[in-house]
Scaffold this active site. Structure first.
Site, PDB file in Angstrom:
ATOM      1  N   CYS A 177      65.106  83.649  27.188  1.00 42.22           N
ATOM      2  CA  CYS A 177      66.144  82.982  26.836  1.00 42.22           C
ATOM      3  C   CYS A 177      66.214  82.696  25.357  1.00 42.22           C
ATOM      4  O   CYS A 177      65.233  82.345  24.715  1.00 42.22           O
ATOM      5  CB  CYS A 177      65.696  81.470  27.692  1.00 42.22           C
ATOM      6  SG  CYS A 177      66.798  80.197  27.263  1.00 42.22           S
ATOM      7  N   CYS A 213      64.825  74.198  24.456  1.00 36.28           N
ATOM      8  CA  CYS A 213      65.085  73.528  25.781  1.00 36.28           C
ATOM      9  C   CYS A 213      64.170  73.204  26.327  1.00 36.28           C
ATOM     10  O   CYS A 213      62.749  73.556  26.286  1.00 36.28           O
ATOM     11  CB  CYS A 213      65.741  74.857  26.726  1.00 36.28           C
ATOM     12  SG  CYS A 213      66.229  74.065  28.102  1.00 36.28           S
ATOM     13  N   CYS A 218      62.498  75.097  30.372  1.00 28.28           N
ATOM     14  CA  CYS A 218      61.047  76.210  30.834  1.00 28.28           C
ATOM     15  C   CYS A 218      60.000  75.775  29.902  1.00 28.28           C
ATOM     16  O   CYS A 218      60.074  75.304  28.529  1.00 28.28           O
ATOM     17  CB  CYS A 218      61.511  77.590  30.810  1.00 28.28           C
ATOM     18  SG  CYS A 218      62.765  78.113  31.984  1.00 28.28           S
ATOM     19  N   CYS A 268      71.874  79.971  32.318  1.00 30.87           N
ATOM     20  CA  CYS A 268      70.451  79.504  32.431  1.00 30.87           C
ATOM     21  C   CYS A 268      69.568  80.560  33.204  1.00 30.87           C
ATOM     22  O   CYS A 268      70.180  80.880  34.304  1.00 30.87           O
ATOM     23  CB  CYS A 268      70.203  78.115  33.043  1.00 30.87           C
ATOM     24  SG  CYS A 268      68.468  77.837  33.319  1.00 30.87           S
ATOM     25  N   GLN A 289      63.669  71.855  48.679  1.00 32.65           N
ATOM     26  CA  GLN A 289      62.827  72.429  47.780  1.00 32.65           C
ATOM     27  C   GLN A 289      63.910  73.733  47.143  1.00 32.65           C
ATOM     28  O   GLN A 289      64.592  74.201  47.714  1.00 32.65           O
ATOM     29  CB  GLN A 289      61.610  73.250  48.381  1.00 32.65           C
ATOM     30  CG  GLN A 289      60.740  72.485  49.156  1.00 32.65           C
ATOM     31  CD  GLN A 289      59.513  71.607  48.090  1.00 32.65           C
ATOM     32  OE1 GLN A 289      59.809  71.538  47.027  1.00 32.65           O
ATOM     33  NE2 GLN A 289      58.546  70.888  48.695  1.00 32.65           N
ATOM     34  N   TYR A 338      56.627  61.266  55.575  1.00 33.94           N
ATOM     35  CA  TYR A 338      57.438  61.752  54.540  1.00 33.94           C
ATOM     36  C   TYR A 338      58.499  63.011  55.043  1.00 33.94           C
ATOM     37  O   TYR A 338      58.535  63.832  54.226  1.00 33.94           O
ATOM     38  CB  TYR A 338      56.581  61.788  53.158  1.00 33.94           C
ATOM     39  CG  TYR A 338      55.892  60.913  52.925  1.00 33.94           C
ATOM     40  CD1 TYR A 338      56.477  59.611  52.122  1.00 33.94           C
ATOM     41  CD2 TYR A 338      54.593  60.887  52.923  1.00 33.94           C
ATOM     42  CE1 TYR A 338      55.464  58.717  51.971  1.00 33.94           C
ATOM     43  CE2 TYR A 338      53.705  59.903  52.653  1.00 33.94           C
ATOM     44  CZ  TYR A 338      54.143  58.721  51.961  1.00 33.94           C
ATOM     45  OH  TYR A 338      53.335  57.677  51.445  1.00 33.94           O
ATOM     46  N   GLU A 377      60.165  59.026  58.133  1.00 32.78           N
ATOM     47  CA  GLU A 377      60.711  58.920  56.912  1.00 32.78           C
ATOM     48  C   GLU A 377      61.718  57.623  56.862  1.00 32.78           C
ATOM     49  O   GLU A 377      62.080  56.943  57.650  1.00 32.78           O
ATOM     50  CB  GLU A 377      61.746  60.042  56.741  1.00 32.78           C
ATOM     51  CG  GLU A 377      63.015  59.845  55.522  1.00 32.78           C
ATOM     52  CD  GLU A 377      61.840  60.000  54.059  1.00 32.78           C
ATOM     53  OE1 GLU A 377      62.020  59.387  53.221  1.00 32.78           O
ATOM     54  OE2 GLU A 377      61.333  61.117  54.208  1.00 32.78           O
ATOM     55  N   ASP A 405      53.940  65.257  52.942  1.00 37.45           N
ATOM     56  CA  ASP A 405      54.582  66.022  51.693  1.00 37.45           C
ATOM     57  C   ASP A 405      55.222  64.549  50.866  1.00 37.45           C
ATOM     58  O   ASP A 405      56.578  64.520  51.052  1.00 37.45           O
ATOM     59  CB  ASP A 405      55.344  66.885  51.829  1.00 37.45           C
ATOM     60  CG  ASP A 405      56.147  67.644  50.613  1.00 37.45           C
ATOM     61  OD1 ASP A 405      55.524  67.477  49.540  1.00 37.45           O
ATOM     62  OD2 ASP A 405      57.084  68.688  50.941  1.00 37.45           O
ATOM     63  N   CYS A 449      53.526  68.240  45.075  1.00 34.40           N
ATOM     64  CA  CYS A 449      54.201  68.922  43.707  1.00 34.40           C
ATOM     65  C   CYS A 449      53.554  68.353  42.523  1.00 34.40           C
ATOM     66  O   CYS A 449      53.983  68.558  41.312  1.00 34.40           O
ATOM     67  CB  CYS A 449      55.987  68.565  43.977  1.00 34.40           C
ATOM     68  SG  CYS A 449      56.249  66.843  43.748  1.00 34.40           S
TER      69      CYS A 449
END
Length: 444
Positions: free
Chosen positions: A71, A77, A80, A158, A278, A307, A328, A375, A402
């Site tokens: 890139c 940026c 990344c 991108c 995701q 969740y 949820e 999750d 995550c």
């Protein structure tokens, strides 16, 4: 050692965020962009207590793991972080990040961390992109934000976003310029056009969302984009609030179908503008397969999915068990989950809208529960939820996270009742610092 000092340094190792580090005068110095084994000229830019931060001025000897970023905007940026190293090194750093965080935050003396499940594709893997628009030198610009900034780097291509995004952004930028449509200024809180969101599914359905401060006729723009992209659904998202939050629930359909269809492990899911999904489809399937493996579901099992969102994990597990119950707190997500269950002819999955810590008890009072999967968001679980999990006495837990830091914190809180069997990192976010992790816990 002082700020602005220039040093020659041999990089001793890499930290959990991919920064190189070395020691100088008993102080650890972190250098962004430096790799282990490299000889560098650096400049000290900040000193905090017993650590310091330096910027890389010059590479005197490069690591064999260093590669040239593809890139052209990589150094500026904030999208990344790891394009300057081989993917093998990136995967190793992420695997070590999970192991060390479980060790030092989760207080596990010797955590069993399986090899990271690497991505087969490291570019153009994202199925969702939100691109802000702005002005620079009286010209319409769009792109990612600079690192630690709200200044937009102007580009249309991108390397990690969907390939179709390039055409959509080029056409949109030209249309806004020619038709003199004002661009939103977040400091002055003025202007009409804020951002574009694009979602792409495995089934090649595309949803396009224009984020604007008030209703505007963008049908001519849609027609132009249709010459390049086979759009399935187009919305206006009305957001007139003075906020950094881009999307709202005020969505107006202006073209096509209300939802687009995604397929995960053979099940179909309806996706709306605000649906959580995701961002890496191929890796999501690997993630869910690992979660199912850890659950080791049996036909007589009853399982809780806390969740649960729109039910993607719930419905992926359903074929293997007697029953599964998703919980949820977001009403729209529960509605989507129920629709998805109907669309897939799944009758052994039920869904409840409410607080997980309250609804878990209600489910347990109705039937014996063999295992639980959850999750949570990046912030992890509330203590009230974890307290309920402890009291529930469920034998097996699969924790999908995550954010390994909050996951390790929660595991430590559960450690008086649960032991960690093993964990597997899954790389859902190639070329960035983030890593997903699946952890198996068993009742002591």
């Amino acid at each position: 050692m002082n700020v602005n000092d220039k040093l020659e340094a041999l990089i001793e190792g890499m930290d959990k965020d991919g920064k190189g580090f070395f020691h100088h005068e008993k102080t650890i110095v972190f250098v962004e962009g430096a790799l282990e084994g490299e000889l560098c000229e650096v400049e000290i830019i900040n000193i905090i207590s017993n650590c310091a931060f330096a910027k890389l001025l010059k590479l005197l000897k490069a690591s064999p793991e260093r590669i040239n970023p593809l890139c052209p905007n990589y150094d500026l940026c904030g999208g990344c972080d790891m394009q300057h190293m081989t993917y093998e090194l990136e995967a190793k750093i992420k695997e070590n990040k999970v192991r060390n965080t479980l060790k030092f935050v989760g207080k596990l003396s010797d955590p069993l961390v399986r090899p990271i499940i690497k991505a087969s594709e490291t570019y153009h893997y994202r199925n969702k992109a939100i691109i802000p628009f702005g002005y620079r030198d009286n010209k319409v610009v769009c792109g990612m934000y600079m690192k630690k900034s709200h200044e937009i780097i102007d580009f249309t291509k991108c390397l990690i976003e969907p390939s179709i995004l390039t055409d959509i952004l080029e056409i949109t930028k030209k249309y806004l310029t020619v038709n003199k449509i004002t661009i939103y200024d977040e400091l002055k809180h003025k202007g009409l056009f804020r951002a574009v969101m694009v979602r792409v599914t495995k089934l090649n359905e595309i949803m396009l969302v224009f984020v604007v401060t008030k209703k505007i006729d963008l049908n001519p723009l849609v027609k132009e984009i249709l010459n390049k992209a086979n759009l399935t659904s187009v919305y206006l998202c009305i957001n007139d609030k003075k906020t950094n939050v881009v999307l709202t629930n005020n969505n107006v359909l202006i073209y096509g179908k209300e939802t687009i269809m995604e397929e995960i492990l053979g099940h179909k899911f309806e996706v709306s503008p605000n649906t959580f999904l995701q961002i890496n489809h191929a890796q999501t399937e690997k993630l869910y397969q690992k979660a199912i493996e850890y659950l080791n579901p049996q036909k007589e099992d009853n399982i809780i999915d806390a969740y649960c969102g729109m039910g993607s994990i719930t419905l992926s597990i359903a074929p293997y068990v007697n029953s599964i119950h998703g919980i949820e707190i977001v009403p729209e997500a529960i509605l989507n989950a129920r629709i998805n269950a109907l669309n897939n002819n799944i009758t052994n999955a039920t869904f409840t809208c409410g607080k997980c810590e309250e609804e878990i008890i209600n489910v347990i009072n109705q039937k014996p529960i063999s295992a639980m999967v959850f999750d949570p968001p990046r912030k992890g679980c509330e203590k009230s939820f974890l307290d309920t999990v402890k009291k529930a006495g469920i034998k097996r837990i699969v924790y999908i996270s995550c954010n390994i830091a909050t996951c390790a914190r929660d595991i430590l809180y559960l450690s008086d009742k649960y032991k960690v069997v093993e964990a597997t990192p899954v790389d859902l976010f190639p070329r960035s610092l983030h890593v997903e992790t699946v952890v198996l816990l068993e009742r002591k």
